[in-house]
Design a protein around this motif. Sequence first.
Motif, PDB file in Angstrom:
ATOM      1  N   HIS A 112     -13.374  -5.994 -17.356  1.00  9.89           N
ATOM      2  CA  HIS A 112     -12.179  -6.070 -18.392  1.00  9.89           C
ATOM      3  C   HIS A 112     -11.792  -4.978 -18.871  1.00  9.89           C
ATOM      4  CE1 HIS A 112     -15.698  -8.912 -19.462  1.00  9.89           C
ATOM      5  NE2 HIS A 112     -15.057  -9.906 -19.050  1.00  9.89           N
ATOM      6  N   PHE A 113     -11.910  -4.463 -18.594  1.00  9.28           N
ATOM      7  CA  PHE A 113     -10.936  -2.747 -18.880  1.00  9.28           C
ATOM      8  C   PHE A 113      -9.944  -2.886 -18.375  1.00  9.28           C
ATOM      9  CE2 PHE A 113      -9.675   1.993 -17.613  1.00  9.28           C
ATOM     10  CZ  PHE A 113      -9.346   2.448 -19.399  1.00  9.28           C
ATOM     11  N   LEU A 152      -5.947  -3.504 -19.662  1.00  8.69           N
ATOM     12  CA  LEU A 152      -5.101  -3.196 -19.780  1.00  8.69           C
ATOM     13  C   LEU A 152      -3.416  -3.912 -19.128  1.00  8.69           C
ATOM     14  CD1 LEU A 152      -6.469  -0.258 -17.481  1.00  8.69           C
ATOM     15  CD2 LEU A 152      -5.305   0.481 -20.103  1.00  8.69           C
ATOM     16  N   ILE A 153      -3.714  -4.758 -17.938  1.00  6.27           N
ATOM     17  CA  ILE A 153      -2.675  -5.623 -17.199  1.00  6.27           C
ATOM     18  C   ILE A 153      -2.701  -6.019 -18.094  1.00  6.27           C
ATOM     19  CG2 ILE A 153      -2.208  -7.630 -15.819  1.00  6.27           C
ATOM     20  CD1 ILE A 153      -4.421  -6.551 -14.204  1.00  6.27           C
ATOM     21  N   GLN A 160     -15.320 -12.217 -24.100  1.00  6.43           N
ATOM     22  CA  GLN A 160     -16.592 -12.196 -23.288  1.00  6.43           C
ATOM     23  C   GLN A 160     -17.309 -10.653 -22.841  1.00  6.43           C
ATOM     24  OE1 GLN A 160     -14.079 -13.215 -19.205  1.00  6.43           O
ATOM     25  NE2 GLN A 160     -14.675 -15.483 -19.592  1.00  6.43           N
ATOM     26  N   ALA A 161     -15.844  -9.630 -22.675  1.00  8.46           N
ATOM     27  CA  ALA A 161     -16.532  -8.311 -23.598  1.00  8.46           C
ATOM     28  C   ALA A 161     -17.739  -8.262 -24.367  1.00  8.46           C
ATOM     29  CB  ALA A 161     -15.477  -7.786 -23.576  1.00  8.46           C
ATOM     30  N   PHE A 186     -14.606  -0.842 -24.669  1.00  7.84           N
ATOM     31  CA  PHE A 186     -14.810  -0.736 -23.614  1.00  7.84           C
ATOM     32  C   PHE A 186     -15.703   0.762 -22.976  1.00  7.84           C
ATOM     33  CE2 PHE A 186     -10.520  -2.562 -23.976  1.00  7.84           C
ATOM     34  CZ  PHE A 186     -10.481  -4.395 -23.404  1.00  7.84           C
ATOM     35  N   VAL A 187     -16.717   0.934 -22.434  1.00  9.82           N
ATOM     36  CA  VAL A 187     -17.405   1.943 -22.122  1.00  9.82           C
ATOM     37  C   VAL A 187     -17.636   2.485 -20.569  1.00  9.82           C
ATOM     38  CG1 VAL A 187     -18.473   2.245 -24.537  1.00  9.82           C
ATOM     39  CG2 VAL A 187     -19.533   0.912 -22.741  1.00  9.82           C
ATOM     40  N   SER A 188     -18.183   2.909 -20.208  1.00 16.55           N
ATOM     41  CA  SER A 188     -18.204   3.361 -18.679  1.00 16.55           C
ATOM     42  C   SER A 188     -20.090   2.931 -18.478  1.00 16.55           C
ATOM     43  CB  SER A 188     -18.706   5.129 -18.616  1.00 16.55           C
ATOM     44  OG  SER A 188     -20.017   5.989 -19.183  1.00 16.55           O
TER      45      SER A 188
END
Length: 377
Positions: A208-209, A213-214, A280-281, A294-296
């Motif tokens: 997702h991350f 970006l794209i 979805q995220a 967005f996380v690790s």
Amino acid sequence: MKQINPINNHGSIQLKVSVGGKRYSFNTGGQYDNKTDIHLARVTAAQIATDIMAGCFDPSLERYRTPRQPQTPSQSKTQTRQLKTTSVQSAHTLLELWDRWVSTLELSEQTKADHYEMIRRMLVKANPKLDDTTWMVTSTLAPATYNKRLSYVKRCFKWAVETGLTNTNPYAALKNRKEVRRPVKPFTEDELRRIVQGFDTYAPHYTHFVKFLILTGVRLSEAIGLRWEHVDFKTKQVLIHESLSKDRAGDGYKRVRKERKTGSITYLPMNQALYTLLQQAQSNSHLPKGSLVFVSPTGKHIDGGNFREDYWIPILKKMDVPYRNLHNLRHSFASHALEQGIAITGVAYLLGHTDTRMVMKTYGHMVNRPDLPDLKL
């Protein structure tokens, strides 16, 4: 060393400093509500800081005391100029002048840790005299970096001349280095699909991350810092106005939240692909709405360097996609937007630029490209 700042001591200006475990303080003689006195106090503070680092601090403090007498309005400008000229007499190196100039700018620690600190390190190493430009001319800096830092030094001397600290600017005649701009090679649509497929296969947590970006062309630090409170599913907009950037004033691992590089605000309209991606995220996230989008894998903010080394480089290699850095996703976004007919003003807005100059400079070769004339031979 802790920064030395003027302190309001019942209306007068006081400086406090700790050297070798001993504390020192003295009044500069000026008034805290007087801009000229504050300026001179900062100059003195910069000189003290320089002396401490050079190991020649005067514990008697006599070197830092500037005699003052009551001023009449007509005497004020003349005496101020004389005081400034007197204070520069002890500045034999550009490092001293640089510190005095920077101290007058009231910069944040984050800003000072960028070019200002890098230039200072160069000055500490070379220790040039006021009129010595060799350290700059012989540097091996890349043209873009050289030109940027030269502009800062020129500004420093411009300030010194305007305030009467020096009569000449030895850097005024130095010219910028020629920058050779390499053509941008954006990812093709096929390459972008393979990159997404690679993350789906080898690092699905980050799919997702990467897709974000794209699809948006935002800067890496802006994507890393995006919070759910800035994602509006009702109006189908994503607010981009801040970033989670490296703490240049710290150890490099900590990140600090600040406004965008250009200070601009962008409302990204969600197309269907971006809307579906963020839905979805969110459904996969167990974090509160105000948290990072967005996380690790451990729930912390994404570290750009680790992400590049551990995921980006290996996955591009596995998917047989020629390496380009992560920032190239931003170039790819802009290139494909222009190819699909989005106006250059629109592309500049989506990228967060305040005008079209940067877009024209980077992607101008793609705008309104003419065909060769059809000659009958």
